[in-house]
Write an enzyme that holds these catalytic residues in place. Structure first.
Site, PDB file in Angstrom:
ATOM      1  N   ASP A 165      -9.855   3.042   2.011  1.00 57.39           N
ATOM      2  CA  ASP A 165      -9.904   2.309   3.286  1.00 57.39           C
ATOM      3  C   ASP A 165     -10.545   3.127   4.417  1.00 57.39           C
ATOM      4  OD1 ASP A 165      -8.754  -0.101   2.554  1.00 57.39           O
ATOM      5  OD2 ASP A 165      -6.720   0.534   3.021  1.00 57.39           O
ATOM      6  N   LYS A 185       0.801  -1.230   0.000  1.00 60.58           N
ATOM      7  CA  LYS A 185       0.000   0.000   0.000  1.00 60.58           C
ATOM      8  C   LYS A 185       0.836   1.283   0.000  1.00 60.58           C
ATOM      9  CE  LYS A 185      -4.230  -1.753   1.981  1.00 60.58           C
ATOM     10  NZ  LYS A 185      -5.129  -1.825   3.119  1.00 60.58           N
TER      11      LYS A 185
HETATM   12  P1  ATR Z   1      -1.112  -2.452   7.156  1.00 61.54           P
HETATM   13  O1  ATR Z   1      -0.775  -1.665   5.933  1.00 61.54           O
HETATM   14  O2  ATR Z   1      -2.060  -3.572   6.872  1.00 61.54           O
HETATM   15  O3  ATR Z   1      -1.568  -1.606   8.309  1.00 61.54           O
HETATM   16  P2  ATR Z   1       1.589  -2.654   8.174  1.00 61.54           P
HETATM   17  O4  ATR Z   1       1.896  -1.300   7.652  1.00 61.54           O
HETATM   18  O5  ATR Z   1       2.594  -3.747   7.985  1.00 61.54           O
HETATM   19  O6  ATR Z   1       0.236  -3.227   7.567  1.00 61.54           O
HETATM   20  O7  ATR Z   1       1.253  -2.512   9.745  1.00 61.54           O
HETATM   21  C1  ATR Z   1       0.948  -3.589  10.554  1.00 61.54           C
HETATM   22  C2  ATR Z   1       0.635  -3.109  11.986  1.00 61.54           C
HETATM   23  O8  ATR Z   1       0.367  -4.269  12.785  1.00 61.54           O
HETATM   24  C3  ATR Z   1       1.781  -2.396  12.667  1.00 61.54           C
HETATM   25  O9  ATR Z   1       1.268  -1.482  13.599  1.00 61.54           O
HETATM   26  C4  ATR Z   1       2.500  -3.555  13.390  1.00 61.54           C
HETATM   27  O10 ATR Z   1       3.269  -3.164  14.498  1.00 61.54           O
HETATM   28  P3  ATR Z   1       4.831  -2.741  14.309  1.00 61.54           P
HETATM   29  O11 ATR Z   1       4.814  -1.331  13.803  1.00 61.54           O
HETATM   30  O12 ATR Z   1       5.403  -2.880  15.662  1.00 61.54           O
HETATM   31  O13 ATR Z   1       5.399  -3.704  13.306  1.00 61.54           O
HETATM   32  C5  ATR Z   1       1.311  -4.346  13.866  1.00 61.54           C
HETATM   33  N1  ATR Z   1       1.638  -5.746  14.117  1.00 61.54           N
HETATM   34  C6  ATR Z   1       1.813  -6.720  13.209  1.00 61.54           C
HETATM   35  N2  ATR Z   1       2.087  -7.895  13.815  1.00 61.54           N
HETATM   36  C7  ATR Z   1       2.075  -7.648  15.161  1.00 61.54           C
HETATM   37  C8  ATR Z   1       2.253  -8.456  16.331  1.00 61.54           C
HETATM   38  N3  ATR Z   1       2.505  -9.762  16.235  1.00 61.54           N
HETATM   39  N4  ATR Z   1       2.123  -7.858  17.539  1.00 61.54           N
HETATM   40  C9  ATR Z   1       1.849  -6.548  17.635  1.00 61.54           C
HETATM   41  N5  ATR Z   1       1.663  -5.724  16.571  1.00 61.54           N
HETATM   42  C10 ATR Z   1       1.766  -6.264  15.360  1.00 61.54           C
END
Ligand code: ATR
Length: 293
Positions: free
Chosen positions: A105, A68
């Site tokens: 979104d 994205k």
């Molecule tokens: P999207 O575009 O779908 O929002 P992204 O930009 O990769 O995807 O963001 C994913 C979000 O989920 C982030 O806030 C991520 O936290 P980090 O910034 O610390 O990576 C969070 N996230 C993903 N897996 C996680 C996990 N296992 N525990 C806590 N937060 C998680």
């Protein structure tokens, strides 16, 4: 007679996506000779995939994890909302062969939230869990709706601060100022103090998504009555996070509505037609129900 057209989704992985079934059913309902294909594109091949859209004349694509934000440099122009959000979930091939990026979104999320919960966002103190692309889109739209106080919590604290800066910039960029307060809380602080004095709590992370259905973005402390807890994860239909919130008497808002409404807005951009929203709801519900058997 309508011209044949191809649409699709760029994702990695793409197997879990409900978009193909949702759009294909919508095309059938409106009698459009269009097809929709899931394209599995690893990040290192995104530039080639975007060139292919032009070369092959693919009329439009949806864009999801993990592309994205990465797709932006490869597009010819951004719609102002996608620019303000800093992420794109819909790309349209224009008649002159150029590509425009949009983001539906945030608008889809807010439409679904208001329809299903009736919340008056201008009165809401909101807690957002997560700071990725989805949080950006939702954050911008909540501010647009007049949310007066937004708190961001994220596993990586630095990223929560980056999102807060991005949203502050958005507030300043508006011609009519919005007097919203944006704060960041650490996960540790929330876990220790367990104060959940928010009218709306939103999980924008992917935690709890199938197959990790026993995971939660965080433990919820005692919730004040009338709290609304929302999760953008739509598979499973009701996440563990939402089940726990429901046990406490909270109103819950499931993720499927955001999928459908961001999709209806993208459908209009793709085709120029109003989307058959009931058909799209039915397609995704049936698909999830079939998988759950
Ligand atoms: P999207 O575009 O779908 O929002 P992204 O930009 O990769 O995807 O963001 C994913 C979000 O989920 C982030 O806030 C991520 O936290 P980090 O910034 O610390 O990576 C969070 N996230 C993903 N897996 C996680 C996990 N296992 N525990 C806590 N937060 C998680």
């Amino acid at each position: 007679m309508e011209e044949r057209k191809l649409f699709g989704i760029l994702a990695h992985p793409v197997g879990h996506s409900l978009s193909p079934v949702m759009y294909q059913q919508a095309f059938i309902k409106l009698g459009l000779p269009y097809a929709y294909h899931p394209f599995d594109v690893p990040p290192e091949r995104l530039a080639q995939a975007v060139s292919a859209i032009k070369v092959l004349g693919i009329s439009g694509v949806n864009v999801t994890i993990p592309h994205k934000e990465r797709i932006i440099p490869f597009l010819d122009r951004l719609d102002p909302e996608a620019e303000a959000i800093g992420a794109v979930n819909t790309v349209v091939l224009e008649k002159d062969g150029t590509l425009t990026g949009y983001n539906t979104d945030g608008a889809g999320y807010v439409e679904s939230l208001k329809e299903e919960t009736g919340l008056d966002l201008s009165q809401c103190k909101v807690l957002i869990l997560g700071a990725g692309g989805a949080a950006k889109a939702i954050g911008v739209y909540l501010l647009k709706e007049g949310v007066p106080h937004l708190t961001i919590v994220n596993r990586t604290l630095e990223r929560a601060h980056q999102l807060a800066c991005h949203l502050e910039k958005y507030l300043k960029s508006r011609s009519s100022p919005l007097p919203a307060k944006i704060t960041v809380r650490s996960q540790a602080d929330l876990a220790q103090n367990k104060s959940f004095d928010y009218q709306l709590i939103i999980n924008t992370t992917s935690v709890g998504m199938w197959p990790h259905v026993n995971e939660m973005p965080m433990e919820l402390g005692p919730l004040p009555p009338s709290t609304v807890v929302s999760d953008i994860v739509y598979n499973p239909y009701e996440t563990l996070f939402l089940k726990k919130a429901k046990e406490q008497g909270a109103t819950i808002h499931r993720g499927l509505g955001m999928l459908v409404y961001q999709g209806t807005l993208a459908f209009k951009l793709f085709t120029g037609y109003e989307a058959p929203v009931d058909t799209m709801w039915e397609a995704v519900r049936n698909h999830l129900a079939g998988k759950a058997k």
